[in-house]
Design a protein around this motif. Structure first.
Motif, mmCIF file in Angstrom:
data_model
loop_
_atom_site.group_PDB
_atom_site.id
_atom_site.type_symbol
_atom_site.label_atom_id
_atom_site.label_comp_id
_atom_site.label_asym_id
_atom_site.label_seq_id
_atom_site.Cartn_x
_atom_site.Cartn_y
_atom_site.Cartn_z
ATOM 1 N N TYR A 126 0.840 -1.195 0.000
ATOM 2 C CA TYR A 126 0.000 0.000 0.000
ATOM 3 C C TYR A 126 0.877 1.247 0.000
ATOM 4 O O TYR A 126 1.984 1.238 0.518
ATOM 5 C CB TYR A 126 -0.901 0.020 1.237
ATOM 6 C CG TYR A 126 -2.035 -0.969 1.166
ATOM 7 C CD1 TYR A 126 -3.069 -0.805 0.251
ATOM 8 C CD2 TYR A 126 -2.081 -2.070 2.016
ATOM 9 C CE1 TYR A 126 -4.112 -1.715 0.181
ATOM 10 C CE2 TYR A 126 -3.126 -2.976 1.958
ATOM 11 C CZ TYR A 126 -4.140 -2.791 1.034
ATOM 12 O OH TYR A 126 -5.168 -3.690 0.974
ATOM 13 N N PHE A 127 0.341 2.318 -0.570
ATOM 14 C CA PHE A 127 1.021 3.612 -0.532
ATOM 15 C C PHE A 127 -0.015 4.715 -0.377
ATOM 16 O O PHE A 127 -1.176 4.540 -0.718
ATOM 17 C CB PHE A 127 1.887 3.830 -1.784
ATOM 18 C CG PHE A 127 1.126 3.904 -3.092
ATOM 19 C CD1 PHE A 127 0.696 5.133 -3.592
ATOM 20 C CD2 PHE A 127 0.858 2.765 -3.834
ATOM 21 C CE1 PHE A 127 0.003 5.203 -4.795
ATOM 22 C CE2 PHE A 127 0.177 2.826 -5.037
ATOM 23 C CZ PHE A 127 -0.252 4.048 -5.517
ATOM 24 N N HIS A 128 0.435 5.847 0.160
ATOM 25 C CA HIS A 128 -0.452 6.987 0.393
ATOM 26 C C HIS A 128 -0.104 8.191 -0.466
ATOM 27 O O HIS A 128 -0.923 9.097 -0.610
ATOM 28 C CB HIS A 128 -0.418 7.388 1.868
ATOM 29 C CG HIS A 128 -0.973 6.335 2.770
ATOM 30 N ND1 HIS A 128 -0.194 5.335 3.305
ATOM 31 C CD2 HIS A 128 -2.228 6.123 3.202
ATOM 32 C CE1 HIS A 128 -0.950 4.541 4.044
ATOM 33 N NE2 HIS A 128 -2.185 4.991 3.997
ATOM 34 N N ASP A 129 1.117 8.237 -0.993
ATOM 35 C CA ASP A 129 1.554 9.394 -1.778
ATOM 36 C C ASP A 129 2.611 8.941 -2.792
ATOM 37 O O ASP A 129 3.074 7.791 -2.735
ATOM 38 C CB ASP A 129 2.095 10.505 -0.868
ATOM 39 C CG ASP A 129 3.231 10.048 0.031
ATOM 40 O OD1 ASP A 129 4.158 9.348 -0.442
ATOM 41 O OD2 ASP A 129 3.204 10.393 1.227
ATOM 42 N N PRO A 130 2.982 9.819 -3.729
ATOM 43 C CA PRO A 130 3.952 9.419 -4.765
ATOM 44 C C PRO A 130 5.288 8.933 -4.220
ATOM 45 O O PRO A 130 5.864 7.975 -4.745
ATOM 46 C CB PRO A 130 4.136 10.705 -5.590
ATOM 47 C CG PRO A 130 2.865 11.462 -5.398
ATOM 48 C CD PRO A 130 2.446 11.176 -3.978
ATOM 49 N N GLN A 131 5.786 9.562 -3.165
ATOM 50 C CA GLN A 131 7.068 9.163 -2.602
ATOM 51 C C GLN A 131 6.999 7.760 -1.992
ATOM 52 O O GLN A 131 7.937 6.966 -2.147
ATOM 53 C CB GLN A 131 7.539 10.178 -1.545
ATOM 54 C CG GLN A 131 7.866 11.537 -2.114
ATOM 55 C CD GLN A 131 6.644 12.473 -2.204
ATOM 56 O OE1 GLN A 131 5.492 12.069 -2.059
ATOM 57 N NE2 GLN A 131 6.910 13.736 -2.457
ATOM 58 N N GLU A 132 5.914 7.462 -1.306
ATOM 59 C CA GLU A 132 5.774 6.123 -0.719
ATOM 60 C C GLU A 132 5.601 5.068 -1.810
ATOM 61 O O GLU A 132 6.125 3.960 -1.695
ATOM 62 C CB GLU A 132 4.591 6.101 0.256
ATOM 63 C CG GLU A 132 4.504 4.808 1.042
ATOM 64 C CD GLU A 132 3.401 4.809 2.084
ATOM 65 O OE1 GLU A 132 3.466 3.950 2.984
ATOM 66 O OE2 GLU A 132 2.469 5.646 2.013
ATOM 67 N N PHE A 133 4.889 5.410 -2.869
ATOM 68 C CA PHE A 133 4.782 4.505 -4.012
ATOM 69 C C PHE A 133 6.185 4.169 -4.536
ATOM 70 O O PHE A 133 6.545 3.013 -4.698
ATOM 71 C CB PHE A 133 3.916 5.128 -5.119
ATOM 72 C CG PHE A 133 4.057 4.463 -6.465
ATOM 73 C CD1 PHE A 133 3.745 3.122 -6.639
ATOM 74 C CD2 PHE A 133 4.509 5.181 -7.564
ATOM 75 C CE1 PHE A 133 3.884 2.502 -7.885
ATOM 76 C CE2 PHE A 133 4.646 4.581 -8.806
ATOM 77 C CZ PHE A 133 4.331 3.242 -8.965
ATOM 78 N N ALA A 134 6.985 5.210 -4.783
ATOM 79 C CA ALA A 134 8.342 5.016 -5.309
ATOM 80 C C ALA A 134 9.210 4.208 -4.351
ATOM 81 O O ALA A 134 9.947 3.313 -4.775
ATOM 82 C CB ALA A 134 8.986 6.369 -5.596
ATOM 83 N N SER A 135 9.109 4.495 -3.080
ATOM 84 C CA SER A 135 9.883 3.767 -2.081
ATOM 85 C C SER A 135 9.518 2.281 -2.089
ATOM 86 O O SER A 135 10.395 1.409 -2.023
ATOM 87 C CB SER A 135 9.630 4.383 -0.705
ATOM 88 O OG SER A 135 10.302 3.666 0.292
ATOM 89 N N ASN A 136 8.233 1.990 -2.198
ATOM 90 C CA ASN A 136 7.786 0.595 -2.248
ATOM 91 C C ASN A 136 8.264 -0.095 -3.522
ATOM 92 O O ASN A 136 8.667 -1.262 -3.493
ATOM 93 C CB ASN A 136 6.260 0.510 -2.144
ATOM 94 C CG ASN A 136 5.748 0.778 -0.753
ATOM 95 O OD1 ASN A 136 6.484 0.707 0.226
ATOM 96 N ND2 ASN A 136 4.477 1.105 -0.653
ATOM 97 N N VAL A 137 8.221 0.631 -4.648
ATOM 98 C CA VAL A 137 8.710 0.064 -5.907
ATOM 99 C C VAL A 137 10.203 -0.239 -5.793
ATOM 100 O O VAL A 137 10.654 -1.328 -6.162
ATOM 101 C CB VAL A 137 8.421 1.012 -7.098
ATOM 102 C CG1 VAL A 137 9.197 0.573 -8.344
ATOM 103 C CG2 VAL A 137 6.931 1.057 -7.397
ATOM 104 N N ASP A 138 10.965 0.696 -5.263
ATOM 105 C CA ASP A 138 12.408 0.472 -5.113
ATOM 106 C C ASP A 138 12.686 -0.734 -4.215
ATOM 107 O O ASP A 138 13.558 -1.556 -4.521
ATOM 108 C CB ASP A 138 13.094 1.715 -4.554
ATOM 109 C CG ASP A 138 13.262 2.806 -5.595
ATOM 110 O OD1 ASP A 138 13.443 2.492 -6.786
ATOM 111 O OD2 ASP A 138 13.204 4.000 -5.211
ATOM 112 N N ALA A 139 11.944 -0.853 -3.123
ATOM 113 C CA ALA A 139 12.125 -2.006 -2.232
ATOM 114 C C ALA A 139 11.789 -3.302 -2.973
ATOM 115 O O ALA A 139 12.526 -4.296 -2.882
ATOM 116 C CB ALA A 139 11.264 -1.846 -0.986
ATOM 117 N N PHE A 140 10.696 -3.310 -3.714
ATOM 118 C CA PHE A 140 10.272 -4.484 -4.470
ATOM 119 C C PHE A 140 11.316 -4.879 -5.514
ATOM 120 O O PHE A 140 11.662 -6.052 -5.644
ATOM 121 C CB PHE A 140 8.917 -4.208 -5.137
ATOM 122 C CG PHE A 140 8.457 -5.287 -6.068
ATOM 123 C CD1 PHE A 140 7.973 -6.489 -5.583
ATOM 124 C CD2 PHE A 140 8.487 -5.098 -7.445
ATOM 125 C CE1 PHE A 140 7.540 -7.492 -6.444
ATOM 126 C CE2 PHE A 140 8.062 -6.082 -8.314
ATOM 127 C CZ PHE A 140 7.582 -7.284 -7.812
#
Length: 164
Positions: A126-140
């Motif tokens: 899950y993500f709440h904002d663009p930065q968290e989306f990107a952080s999750n993608v990088d982790a994945f």
């Protein structure tokens, strides 16, 4: 696309209520230079999102396919490593179910329709904002391949648990 590209796909109607602008903005924060966000579909916001990508300097990181015939949809899931949607206006979430059936982990904003489908770290993030989306993608994208394989299996099993 290049062979080394790592593709995260949105598939669906391209309209303001889908909050795709958040995904486009998130592309600027993704560290992996080989990550591409593929937006598959057409709709009233397509040109606006293309302009946003240009303005935010991420046009090289986003692939806009435009509308595709229904029979080609499985091929887009097949070339993807994960599925993304920032929409919180879904009533059935059919694209989420299709993505899970294809074994794709999901990146999504918290939404009631996703209860039972997306389990953090098992079938998606899950993500709440663009930065968290990107952080999750990088982790994945930097996860151990065995963990990603388990996530893909977890995604497929989520779909089976929610099917009638």
């Amino acid at each position: 696309m290049r062979e080394e590209d790592r593709v995260i796909t949105y598939l669906g109607r391209v309209a303001a209520e889908k909050s795709i602008d958040m995904i486009v903005s998130g592309a600027a924060y993704i560290r992996d230079p080989n990550c591409r966000i593929m937006i598959v579909g057409g709709g009233p916001s397509l040109d606006e999102l293309k302009q946003q990508a240009q303005q935010e300097g991420v046009v090289d990181r986003i692939i806009f396919t435009g509308p595709v015939p229904p029979q080609e949809v499985p091929a887009y899931y097949a070339i993807s490593e994960a599925f993304v949607s920032a929409s919180t206006s879904e009533t059935q979430g059919m694209t989420f179910i299709e993505a899970l059936a294809a074994g794709l982990p999901i990146f999504a904003r918290p939404d009631e329709v996703l209860e039972g489908l997306v389990e953090e770290g098992v079938s998606g993030f899950y993500f709440h904002d663009p930065q968290e989306f990107a952080s999750n993608v990088d982790a994945f994208l930097t996860m151990d391949p065995l963990i990603v394989t388990k996530m893909r299996q977890g995604a497929g099993s989520r779909r089976r648990q929610t099917s009638p």
